[in-house]
Every structure is written in structure tokens, then in C-alpha cells.
Design an enzyme around this catalytic site. Structure first.
Site, PDB file in Angstrom:
ATOM      1  N   GLY A 225      44.152  40.351  30.544  1.00  0.00           N
ATOM      2  CA  GLY A 225      44.612  41.279  29.522  1.00  0.00           C
ATOM      3  C   GLY A 225      44.997  40.648  28.200  1.00  0.00           C
ATOM      4  O   GLY A 225      45.470  41.348  27.298  1.00  0.00           O
ATOM      5  N   GLU A 256      44.351  35.743  35.353  1.00  0.00           N
ATOM      6  CA  GLU A 256      42.895  35.922  35.516  1.00  0.00           C
ATOM      7  C   GLU A 256      42.298  36.582  34.272  1.00  0.00           C
ATOM      8  O   GLU A 256      41.856  37.729  34.338  1.00  0.00           O
ATOM      9  CB  GLU A 256      42.583  36.696  36.803  1.00  0.00           C
ATOM     10  CG  GLU A 256      43.399  37.953  36.972  1.00  0.00           C
ATOM     11  CD  GLU A 256      43.164  38.653  38.298  1.00  0.00           C
ATOM     12  OE1 GLU A 256      42.932  37.974  39.303  1.00  0.00           O
ATOM     13  OE2 GLU A 256      43.220  39.902  38.293  1.00  0.00           O
ATOM     14  N   GLY A 258      39.685  37.458  31.207  1.00  0.00           N
ATOM     15  CA  GLY A 258      38.235  37.565  31.047  1.00  0.00           C
ATOM     16  C   GLY A 258      37.878  37.509  29.574  1.00  0.00           C
ATOM     17  O   GLY A 258      37.432  36.498  29.052  1.00  0.00           O
ATOM     18  N   ARG A 259      38.147  38.618  28.890  1.00  0.00           N
ATOM     19  CA  ARG A 259      37.740  38.775  27.489  1.00  0.00           C
ATOM     20  C   ARG A 259      38.183  37.594  26.613  1.00  0.00           C
ATOM     21  O   ARG A 259      37.399  37.054  25.836  1.00  0.00           O
ATOM     22  CB  ARG A 259      38.365  40.069  26.934  1.00  0.00           C
ATOM     23  CG  ARG A 259      37.844  40.472  25.565  1.00  0.00           C
ATOM     24  CD  ARG A 259      38.604  41.691  25.034  1.00  0.00           C
ATOM     25  NE  ARG A 259      38.572  42.820  25.927  1.00  0.00           N
ATOM     26  CZ  ARG A 259      37.624  43.758  25.942  1.00  0.00           C
ATOM     27  NH1 ARG A 259      36.626  43.693  25.080  1.00  0.00           N
ATOM     28  NH2 ARG A 259      37.672  44.764  26.798  1.00  0.00           N
ATOM     29  N   CYS A 327      18.506  57.596  19.987  1.00  0.00           N
ATOM     30  CA  CYS A 327      18.585  58.904  19.354  1.00  0.00           C
ATOM     31  C   CYS A 327      19.886  59.596  19.747  1.00  0.00           C
ATOM     32  O   CYS A 327      19.872  60.630  20.427  1.00  0.00           O
ATOM     33  CB  CYS A 327      17.358  59.751  19.667  1.00  0.00           C
ATOM     34  SG  CYS A 327      16.734  59.514  21.316  1.00  0.00           S
ATOM     35  N   TYR A 356      32.271  41.552  27.856  1.00  0.00           N
ATOM     36  CA  TYR A 356      32.167  43.015  27.875  1.00  0.00           C
ATOM     37  C   TYR A 356      31.214  43.456  26.758  1.00  0.00           C
ATOM     38  O   TYR A 356      31.546  44.308  25.929  1.00  0.00           O
ATOM     39  CB  TYR A 356      33.537  43.674  27.690  1.00  0.00           C
ATOM     40  CG  TYR A 356      34.565  43.256  28.718  1.00  0.00           C
ATOM     41  CD1 TYR A 356      34.489  43.709  30.028  1.00  0.00           C
ATOM     42  CD2 TYR A 356      35.600  42.402  28.377  1.00  0.00           C
ATOM     43  CE1 TYR A 356      35.425  43.327  30.968  1.00  0.00           C
ATOM     44  CE2 TYR A 356      36.541  42.011  29.316  1.00  0.00           C
ATOM     45  CZ  TYR A 356      36.453  42.479  30.615  1.00  0.00           C
ATOM     46  OH  TYR A 356      37.380  42.096  31.543  1.00  0.00           O
TER      47      TYR A 356
END
Ligand SMILES: Cc1ncc(COP(=O)(O)O)c(C=O)c1O
Length: 379
Positions: A225, A256, A258-259, A327, A356
Site C-alpha cells: 500500500g 508486501e 507491489g506498486r 471505440c 498495475y
């Protein structure tokens, strides 16, 4: 804004949407994070980007990986059979739990009393021990974050009453070994001081819970986070987080992220196909779009970008919207951005596309070809 070594690569690339990953930069960044955190264990949340080359770059510098499905578990285990893994995620399939036990996964993050029961039966059947953390959804105030998973009604983790109902199940089943609690309460926490304050609340609650129930648990996984500020690009302050967590001597802490580990190593570059004005606004239409790079749609933001000119500008000093080939008006990457110039055939390069991004994109829509991938290493 975009490093020269990335920009220079574009001269050699075919005019096709391309992800460029700076693997050297990624390694340096993860090393820096690990140094700032000292004894706190770091697992990389593979959901941010499970590309094997990314995993490979991260692997030597972290304590393991967090996986959130049977698919991720198999993928990561296949590439790194020696890696320490934690398996989380709500509503795991029985077959996935079984796989985790068969592979001897280090920690399974249990999301409900029913899942704990199921795991106990499987462990008995397989005659093994399931090493678990219980995932908590604590009654803590979580404000000002883009994605809160706890501190409110949510399918993730367990309220305190449900955690308490796990205790007799743990007692009844010697095949379950609970080591502590997992609490990933939110994603996108950009300010390390505020984040630390939230984590202190989690640690205080944990100490109270184990003391009240006379548990010998020591492990606390504080989740991921750590935020990425796409607009200011101010990096997350790992030093402040590390300093705060170093004060904690009585618990075995793990995170843990990620981003925040991988976002900055990735770039999505794509050529301009058309430029036109519509009802007073200028649209730069690129090859590709949200089916390759869904980050702006997922974050609901205008993604920063830089143009690499390849031709004399067709428009100059104007405000543009950058959109993709799909479209749907939702295929928008950036809105109302001032540019010096743009021409068909120029590259538009979006930074902060390492996590992500490709792997959360709806690639099948309209059957456009996939992007190319370029890995920058040992430059
Ligand atoms: C349980 C869990 N751990 C870790 C993460 C990684 O979060 P982030 O990428 O925001 O660091 C997530 C993201 O959804 C998660 O759900």
C-alpha cells in the site's frame, strides 16, 4: 522527466506500442528499499507485475513474493522454486489451497473461519502442517486513501469477532500452525508518516489481541500500500517508514509492497496515429490505449507523459487530450495537458507504468495486437 537511456531506445524501435522496463533502475530501487527497512522482511506482491524478467530483477533483493491466486502461485513457484512465498487473497479455491500445501508455501493468509476449517481438513488429508497468518480487517480509521480494504465493511480479512472464532479452530487442529496476523488495510498511502501512524495502530491492536488471548504469536505482516504519486512523482519516503519500524523490537515484521517497488521502472511508449480538433479541443490519438495501459482508467487520473518528437510539429503550444484506439470515450490516457508540439509519428511516453499497467489491462477488447516489450539492462 523520462531518462535519456529510455528516450534513446525509441529511435531504434519499430513504430508500435512498447513497454520499456529499466531493470537496472528496478534493482537499484529495490536494494534501496531493502536497505531502508533493515530487518523488516520484504515480500514483493507479484500482482503488481508478474513478468518473469521483473521477478528476476527483484528476487535477489527481497525476502520472497506474495501471490494472490493459484495462477500466480504456480507461475512464481515455477520460475523461483526456491523463493519464500506467502499466499493471500479472498475466496481461494480448494485446489489452490491444496497446491499451496503440496508446494510447502511458507505462509497462507487465511481470510475467513470457513477457509481455516477447509485448510485444516486439507492439511490433515495431506499429512502436513499449514503455516498461516489470519488476515484482519481492523476497526481503524483509514482516510484519504484511494483504495481502502479495511476499517470498513469489506470482503477482505476478518473483523475481531471472526478472528476470535478462529481461535478454537486453531486449538482443535494441530495441523494448523498460526504465526500471527496479516493486515493489508489500504493501497495508495503516499505519506510515510501517516502510513506509519496507521501501522502503529495495527501493532498496538496486535499486542492487545495476543495478550488478551494469551497467544505466542509474533509475526505481523503489515501488507503493502505504499503509494506512488503519479502527479508530483514525489517518491514514497522509505527512510521514514524504516526508521519508524526499526523502533519495534518485540515483533517480527513483514511488508508486501507491489506498486511502490515496480511502478517507476516501467514506461509505456506509443506512436501518435492522428491529431484532430473536436468541438474546441485537440485530441492526440495514439496506437494502443487503455487495453494496453489501463493505469489511468484504474486510477481515474490524467497520466503524465512526454512527447519524443520524430517530425516537425503539426500543432504547437496547445492543450491536448491523449486518447487510444478503442471505440469508447473511456479510452483516455491524459486530459488537458499543455504540450510544446506534436506530430503524427512522434512517440508519447508514459512513465510510472511498471506496475498495475499491462497486466491489469483488458487486452481482448477490439482484438488489437499486443504491445512489444523491451528490457533495459546493463546499459
Ligand atoms: C493483500 C495485499 N497485499 C499487498 C498488496 C500490494 O499493494 P500495493 O501494490 O498497493 O503495494 C495488495 C494489493 O491489492 C493486497 O491486496
Amino acid at each position: 522527466m523520462i531518462p535519456e537511456q529510455v528516450f534513446n531506445q525509441l529511435d531504434r524501435l519499430p513504430a508500435h506500442p512498447t513497454y520499456l522496463y529499466d531493470l537496472d533502475g528496478l534493482e537499484k530501487h529495490v536494494q534501496k528499499v531493502k536497505t531502508a527497512l533493515g530487518k523488516v522482511e520484504v515480500l514483493y506482491a507479484a500482482k503488481a507485475n508478474p513478468d518473469p524478467r521483473i521477478l528476476q530483477a527483484v528476487f535477489p533483493h527481497v525476502d520472497g513474493f506474495e501471490v494472490a491466486s493459484g495462477g500466480e502461485l504456480s507461475h512464481v513457484h515455477q520460475h523461483f522454486p526456491q523463493a519464500s512465498l506467502a499466499f493471500g487473497g479472498p475466496a481461494k479455491l480448494t485446489s489452490d489451497l491444496k497446491l499451496a500445501l503440496e508446494k510447502g508455501i511458507q505462509r497462507i493468509h487465511v481470510e475467513s473461519p470457513a477457509e481455516l476449517q477447509k485448510l485444516a481438513l486439507l492439511a490433515r488429508e495431506l499429512q502436513c502442517t499449514a503455516h498461516v497468518l489470519l488476515r484482519a480487517n481492523l476497526n481503524l480509521k483509514i482516510e484519504g486513501v484511494p483504495l481502502a480494504m479495511g476499517g470498513r465493511p469489506s470482503p477482505f480479512g476478518m473483523d475481531e469477532t471472526l478472528l476470535e472464532s478462529c481461535l478454537p479452530i486453531l486449538k482443535q487442529h494441530p495441523e494448523l500452525h498460526c504465526h500471527g496476523i496479516h493486515a493489508h488495510l489500504a493501497s495508495g498511502l503516499k505519506d510515510a508518516e501517516t502510513h506509519l501512524h496507521l501501522l502503529s495502530g495495527v501493532m498496538d491492536w496486535f499486542r492487545g489481541f495476543i495478550s488478551q488471548h494469551r497467544l505466542d504469536w509474533q509475526e505481523l505482516n503489515l501488507g503493502g500500500g505504499m503509494g506512488v504519486d503519479y502527479q508530483t512523482r514525489k517518491p514514497y519516503d522509505w527512510h521514514t517508514l524504516g526508521e519508524g519500524l526499526h523502533q519495534v523490537k518485540d515483533l517480527k515484521l513483514r511488508i508486501e509492497p507491489g506498486r511502490s517497488l515496480v511502478a517507476s521502472c516501467g514506461y509505456y511508449a506509443t506512436p501518435i496515429l492522428d491529431i484532430k480538433s473536436s468541438h474546441g479541443e485537440t485530441f492526440v490519438i495514439v496506437q494502443g490505449g487503455t487495453h494496453h495501459f489501463r493505469t489511468p482508467a484504474a486510477q481515474n487520473h490524467s497520466h503524465p507523459f512526454q512527447i519524443k518528437p520524430m517530425h516537425a510539429p503539426e500543432v504547437q503550444n496547445c492543450t491536448v487530450n491523449v486518447v487510444g484506439q478503442l471505440c469508447t470515450p473511456k479510452d483516455r490516457l491524459s486530459t488537458a495537458v499543455q504540450v510544446q508540439g506534436a506530430a503524427v509519428g512522434d512517440w508519447v511516453v508514459f512513465p510510472l507504468a511498471g506496475g498495475y499497467a499491462w497486466n491489469i489491462s483488458h487486452t481482448a477488447f477490439l482484438m488489437h495486437p499486443e504491445p512489444n516489450f523491451v528490457y533495459l539492462q546493463n546499459l
